[in-house]
Design a protein around this motif. Structure first.
Motif, short mmCIF file in Angstrom:
data_model
loop_
_atom_site.label_atom_id
_atom_site.label_comp_id
_atom_site.label_asym_id
_atom_site.label_seq_id
_atom_site.Cartn_x
_atom_site.Cartn_y
_atom_site.Cartn_z
N SER A 76 0.83 -1.21 0.00
CA SER A 76 0.00 0.00 0.00
C SER A 76 0.86 1.25 0.00
CB SER A 76 -0.99 0.03 1.18
OG SER A 76 -0.35 0.45 2.38
N MET A 77 0.21 2.40 0.02
CA MET A 77 0.95 3.67 0.01
C MET A 77 1.50 4.02 1.39
SD MET A 77 1.24 5.22 -2.95
CE MET A 77 1.60 6.90 -2.44
N LYS A 78 0.61 4.01 2.40
CA LYS A 78 1.00 4.52 3.72
C LYS A 78 0.64 3.58 4.85
CE LYS A 78 0.41 9.34 2.29
NZ LYS A 78 -0.28 10.63 2.57
N HIS A 79 0.42 2.30 4.54
CA HIS A 79 0.14 1.29 5.58
C HIS A 79 -1.14 1.61 6.35
CE1 HIS A 79 1.09 -1.83 8.62
NE2 HIS A 79 1.86 -2.32 7.66
N ARG A 80 -2.15 2.06 5.64
CA ARG A 80 -3.45 2.28 6.27
C ARG A 80 -4.20 0.95 6.34
NH1 ARG A 80 -6.40 6.88 2.93
NH2 ARG A 80 -7.84 6.80 4.70
N ASN A 81 -5.10 0.85 7.31
CA ASN A 81 -5.96 -0.33 7.42
C ASN A 81 -7.00 -0.25 6.32
OD1 ASN A 81 -7.67 -2.40 8.09
ND2 ASN A 81 -7.79 -1.88 10.26
#
Length: 201
Positions: A76-81
């Motif tokens: 992913s881009m920013k390790h968001r859930n």
């Protein structure tokens, strides 16, 4: 956390005649990446790296990763859930992460691992629409929790080895500290190291 029996989820690689496992590293590219690459080169082991695209700058040693036979996937881009996002938001995040890696490296991205190992039907749908293979793991080393006891990483990673298992590691200092011993312990159990194939995209 996730259904490992889902047909779109990959948790193992059973394509080799000799028993083997897959080493995978999440959450890079980090400052310890060169150390990891040095160890892998010395041990003649190839691995898979699932990177947060926001951390990938042209100055990172991504070319070395590819030159030495490793695989780069997206995390992913920013390790968001991702399960907290709509389908459109998930699709956009994964698409943008892939685009950034491909623009930087000039190499197609085939593999995707959702942050925290969390996904829902929309995650799988988005990954499939982008031509990605969703890759989880069979064995968690728990290295992210073992900064003060890195020796335990080896035990968690090796006590339940099985043919084709994908092992979850992270680009962390404690992982670097035990990586040579971990590789040795895996080899002593009669395992070699393999990668998931990338030719289906």
């Amino acid at each position: 956390m996730y259904d490992s029996t889902h047909p779109q989820i990959i948790t193992s690689n059973r394509l080799h005649s000799n028993k083997s496992v897959v080493l995978s590293f999440d959450d890079g590219p980090s400052k310890v990446l060169p150390q990891i690459l040095d160890i892998l080169k010395q041990e003649n082991v190839q691995a898979m790296f699932f990177w947060q695209s926001r951390l990938l700058y042209p100055a990172r040693p991504w070319q070395r990763v590819l030159d030495e036979g490793h695989i780069i996937g997206t995390h992913s881009m920013k390790h968001r859930n991702l399960v907290q996002l709509s389908y459109e938001e998930q699709y956009r995040d994964i698409r943008n992460s892939v685009a950034h890696i491909e623009k930087t490296t000039g190499t197609p991205v085939v593999h995707f691992r959702p942050p925290y190992g969390r996904f829902n039907s929309n995650t799988l749908k988005a990954a499939q629409a982008l031509g990605l293979r969703t890759v989880m793991w069979r064995i968690a080393s728990m290295d992210w929790e073992l900064k003060d006891d890195p020796g335990q990483i080896i035990r968690y990673a090796t006590e339940n080895l099985e043919d084709g298992a994908i092992i979850l590691l992270h680009e962390l200092e404690q992982t670097v500290a035990v990586l040579p011993e971990l590789i040795k312990a895996i080899k002593e159990q009669g395992y070699s190291f393999s990668l998931l194939p990338s030719e289906n995209k």
